[in-house]
Structure formats: structure tokens, C-alpha cells
Design a protein around this motif. Structure first.
Motif, PDB file in Angstrom:
ATOM      1  N   TYR A  33       0.837  -1.200   0.000  1.00 26.02           N
ATOM      2  CA  TYR A  33       0.000   0.000   0.000  1.00 26.02           C
ATOM      3  C   TYR A  33       0.875   1.253   0.000  1.00 26.02           C
ATOM      4  CZ  TYR A  33      -3.191  -3.423   2.158  1.00 26.02           C
ATOM      5  OH  TYR A  33      -3.938  -4.538   2.440  1.00 26.02           O
ATOM      6  N   TYR A  35       0.285   5.200   1.334  1.00 28.18           N
ATOM      7  CA  TYR A  35      -0.549   6.181   2.016  1.00 28.18           C
ATOM      8  C   TYR A  35       0.168   7.527   2.005  1.00 28.18           C
ATOM      9  CZ  TYR A  35      -3.663   2.672   4.106  1.00 28.18           C
ATOM     10  OH  TYR A  35      -4.585   1.661   4.309  1.00 28.18           O
ATOM     11  N   GLN A  37       0.382  11.070   4.184  1.00 25.68           N
ATOM     12  CA  GLN A  37       0.029  11.668   5.465  1.00 25.68           C
ATOM     13  C   GLN A  37       0.451  13.128   5.466  1.00 25.68           C
ATOM     14  OE1 GLN A  37       1.863  10.187   9.136  1.00 25.68           O
ATOM     15  NE2 GLN A  37      -0.093  10.461  10.201  1.00 25.68           N
ATOM     16  N   PRO A  42      -4.943  13.567   7.108  1.00 32.14           N
ATOM     17  CA  PRO A  42      -4.123  12.470   7.623  1.00 32.14           C
ATOM     18  C   PRO A  42      -4.442  11.134   6.978  1.00 32.14           C
ATOM     19  CG  PRO A  42      -5.065  13.775   9.407  1.00 32.14           C
ATOM     20  CD  PRO A  42      -5.733  14.222   8.142  1.00 32.14           C
ATOM     21  N   LEU A  43      -3.411  10.401   6.611  1.00 34.81           N
ATOM     22  CA  LEU A  43      -3.496   9.015   6.147  1.00 34.81           C
ATOM     23  C   LEU A  43      -4.551   8.765   5.060  1.00 34.81           C
ATOM     24  CD1 LEU A  43      -2.820   7.219   9.463  1.00 34.81           C
ATOM     25  CD2 LEU A  43      -1.489   7.019   7.380  1.00 34.81           C
ATOM     26  N   LEU A  45      -5.417   6.842   1.722  1.00 31.15           N
ATOM     27  CA  LEU A  45      -5.006   5.689   0.935  1.00 31.15           C
ATOM     28  C   LEU A  45      -4.849   6.112  -0.519  1.00 31.15           C
ATOM     29  CD1 LEU A  45      -4.495   2.646   0.651  1.00 31.15           C
ATOM     30  CD2 LEU A  45      -6.965   2.363   0.358  1.00 31.15           C
ATOM     31  N   VAL A  48      -3.323   0.423  -3.706  1.00 33.74           N
ATOM     32  CA  VAL A  48      -3.192  -0.899  -3.115  1.00 33.74           C
ATOM     33  C   VAL A  48      -2.829  -1.882  -4.218  1.00 33.74           C
ATOM     34  CG1 VAL A  48      -4.363  -2.745  -1.843  1.00 33.74           C
ATOM     35  CG2 VAL A  48      -5.034  -0.367  -1.465  1.00 33.74           C
ATOM     36  N   LEU A  88       4.320  13.231   4.106  1.00 31.75           N
ATOM     37  CA  LEU A  88       4.995  11.983   4.450  1.00 31.75           C
ATOM     38  C   LEU A  88       4.295  10.858   3.693  1.00 31.75           C
ATOM     39  CD1 LEU A  88       7.106  10.549   6.317  1.00 31.75           C
ATOM     40  CD2 LEU A  88       5.217  10.205   7.922  1.00 31.75           C
ATOM     41  N   LEU A  90       3.866   6.991   3.238  1.00 29.47           N
ATOM     42  CA  LEU A  90       4.059   5.759   4.006  1.00 29.47           C
ATOM     43  C   LEU A  90       3.716   4.541   3.154  1.00 29.47           C
ATOM     44  CD1 LEU A  90       2.429   6.987   7.308  1.00 29.47           C
ATOM     45  CD2 LEU A  90       4.788   6.213   7.109  1.00 29.47           C
ATOM     46  N   GLY A 103      -4.604  -9.609   8.465  1.00 39.57           N
ATOM     47  CA  GLY A 103      -4.687  -8.539   7.480  1.00 39.57           C
ATOM     48  C   GLY A 103      -4.137  -7.210   7.950  1.00 39.57           C
ATOM     49  N   GLU A 104      -3.563  -7.158   9.153  1.00 38.18           N
ATOM     50  CA  GLU A 104      -3.098  -5.866   9.660  1.00 38.18           C
ATOM     51  C   GLU A 104      -1.926  -5.365   8.833  1.00 38.18           C
ATOM     52  OE1 GLU A 104      -1.248  -8.181  13.231  1.00 38.18           O
ATOM     53  OE2 GLU A 104      -0.868  -6.050  13.542  1.00 38.18           O
ATOM     54  N   LEU A 105      -1.768  -4.053   8.827  1.00 35.38           N
ATOM     55  CA  LEU A 105      -0.710  -3.397   8.066  1.00 35.38           C
ATOM     56  C   LEU A 105       0.553  -3.272   8.908  1.00 35.38           C
ATOM     57  CD1 LEU A 105      -2.701  -0.424   6.491  1.00 35.38           C
ATOM     58  CD2 LEU A 105      -2.054  -2.557   5.390  1.00 35.38           C
ATOM     59  N   PHE A 107       3.935  -0.966   8.677  1.00 33.06           N
ATOM     60  CA  PHE A 107       4.368   0.240   7.990  1.00 33.06           C
ATOM     61  C   PHE A 107       5.881   0.384   7.960  1.00 33.06           C
ATOM     62  CE2 PHE A 107       0.667   2.825   7.051  1.00 33.06           C
ATOM     63  CZ  PHE A 107      -0.322   2.227   7.804  1.00 33.06           C
ATOM     64  N   GLY A 108       6.363   1.039   6.883  1.00 29.63           N
ATOM     65  CA  GLY A 108       7.725   1.513   6.852  1.00 29.63           C
ATOM     66  C   GLY A 108       7.840   2.822   7.613  1.00 29.63           C
ATOM     67  N   GLU A 109       9.058   3.365   7.666  1.00 25.59           N
ATOM     68  CA  GLU A 109       9.301   4.595   8.409  1.00 25.59           C
ATOM     69  C   GLU A 109       8.852   5.838   7.647  1.00 25.59           C
ATOM     70  OE1 GLU A 109      10.130   2.802  11.659  1.00 25.59           O
ATOM     71  OE2 GLU A 109      10.460   4.969  11.601  1.00 25.59           O
TER      72      GLU A 109
END
Lengths: 116, 109
Positions: A33, A35, A37, A42-43, A45, A48, A88, A90, A103-105, A107-109
Motif C-alpha cells: 500500500y 498512504y 500523510q 491524515p493518512l 489511501l 493498493v 509523508l 508511508l 490482514g493488519e498493516l 508500515f515503513g518509516e
């Protein structure tokens, strides 16, 4: 190396530049994904890729172009961006379509993008 | 279109107090996630709620899910300063995971 890795961590570009953000996951996941931000929204999508098929978000401008060459790598190609694209970005990955997974995400930094 | 609403968006509270963050969503889903984000950092998974009535607890945080009401709560018990962060709920629908706007939690010593 484990987890989700994003490069570069910081990027400054002019409005006429072309650059790419890279994301790599070492978790054996099958969905990735992008995203965005920012302070205003905020955040959001953006894109995908699930089982290597792209799920569109029609509100994303065409100056953002994703690429997913395989299940471990994801790119976001940037061209002729606007200052309001500064944010940002993500990347995340998850394991989908398997009954035993959550199914949880993960994340990278993030890649902090500034468009001048 | 799936919409996810959190409230409050900002919460300032004293150490030792209890409080609840609410997450409402607009369409049916049986997967809901809670994440934490510290300033300048990425998002960290806190809870995964997969069915109606699910309740998960970790330390001073407890999350629950009511799919019929399309509501999840994140309850903070006896808050401590280390819990200061932004908390997001996210709802999973058709390969898309949509986030709420986040609740910025500031715990005063």
C-alpha cells in the motif's frame, strides 16, 4: 533485514523533477500500500496492490504513478508535482486472502517529501 | 464509500485518569485495527479486532468492537505520560484499509 524499508527517507524536489520512492518488504506479505500523510488530510489511501493486482483510488492525480514489479517491491514514481504534494508518504504491507491471517498493516518509516 | 470517524480528535488528560476514544464507521466490516503513532515516527499496530464482541487488552489499553453498531472503542485506564501519542483506528473493507483522522492524546504529568 526484516520489516518494511522505505528509501529515501527524505526527498526535496522541484516541480519539474522526476523522482521515485521505493518500498521493500521482507515479511512474506502479498499486499502492499501507499498512504499519504499530511496535516490537512491524515493518512489518505493512495494505491493498493493485492495479489499483484492494482486497486485504484480514482482521486489520486496522474502525476503519481505506482509500480509493483513483484510482491516484495513497490515504487511510487513522481513527476511534475505541486507544493501541496509535500507530505509523508508511508508504505505498508499485509498478508491477505488467507483465512488464518489478520490482514493488519505493517508500515515503513516513511519518505518525507518536500516539493519546492 | 467507507468513512471512518474518530472522536475526540484531541484529548488532554491528567495522569491516573480514565478515558475512551470512539471510532465509528459507515459500512459493514468485521475487521478493525488500532494503531499508535509517535511524533516523527511511523505507525505501530496495537490491536486487531476480527469479530463482533471482540475485546483485546494490552497494559492500560483495551479495545472492543461492536460490528452491529459499527463502533469500536479504545479505553485508557489510569493514563501515564508514556501513552501520549496519536491513536488511529482503521477499517478493512474490500482490500482497502481506511483510517480515521486520529486522536492526539496528551497526558499531563
Amino acid at each position: 533485514e526484516t520489516g518494511v524499508t522505505q528509501t529515501p527517507r527524505h526527498l526535496v524536489m522541484g516541480m519539474t523533477n522526476k523522482k521515485s520512492l521505493k518500498c521493500e518488504q521482507h515479511l512474506g506479505h502479498n499486499a502492499m500500500y501507499w498512504y499519504k500523510q499530511s496535516a490537512k488530510k491524515p493518512l489518505e489511501l493512495m494505491f493498493v496492490y493485492s495479489l499483484e493486482e492494482r486497486v485504484e483510488n480514482n482521486s489520486v492525480p496522474s502525476r503519481f504513478s505506482p509500480e509493483c514489479p513483484n510482491s516484495s517491491h513497490l515504487f511510487l514514481h513522481l513527476h511534475t508535482l505541486q507544493p501541496e504534494d509535500s507530505a509523508l508518504y508511508l508504505c505498508a504491507s499485509s498478508k491477505r486472502h488467507v483465512t488464518t491471517n489478520t490482514g493488519e498493516l505493517f508500515f515503513g518509516e516513511g519518505s518525507r517529501l518536500t516539493v519546492l | 464509500e467507507l468513512k471512518v470517524e474518530q472522536n475526540p480528535l484531541f484529548l488532554s488528560m491528567q495522569e491516573g485518569k480514565n478515558y475512551t476514544i470512539y471510532c465509528n464507521y459507515s459500512t459493514t466490516s468485521d475487521r478493525l485495527y488500532w494503531y499508535r503513532q509517535d511524533p516523527g515516527k511511523s505507525l505501530e499496530s496495537l490491536f486487531v479486532l476480527l469479530s463482533n464482541g471482540a475485546v483485546k487488552q494490552e497494559g492500560r489499553l483495551m479495545a472492543s468492537l461492536d460490528t452491529k453498531a459499527r463502533l469500536s472503542t479504545l479505553h485508557i485506564t489510569a493514563a501515564v505520560h508514556d501513552l501520549s501519542a496519536t491513536y488511529f483506528c482503521a477499517v478493512d473493507k474490500d482490500d482497502k484499509i481506511i483510517f480515521g483522522k486520529g486522536t492526539r492524546l496528551h497526558i499531563l504529568p
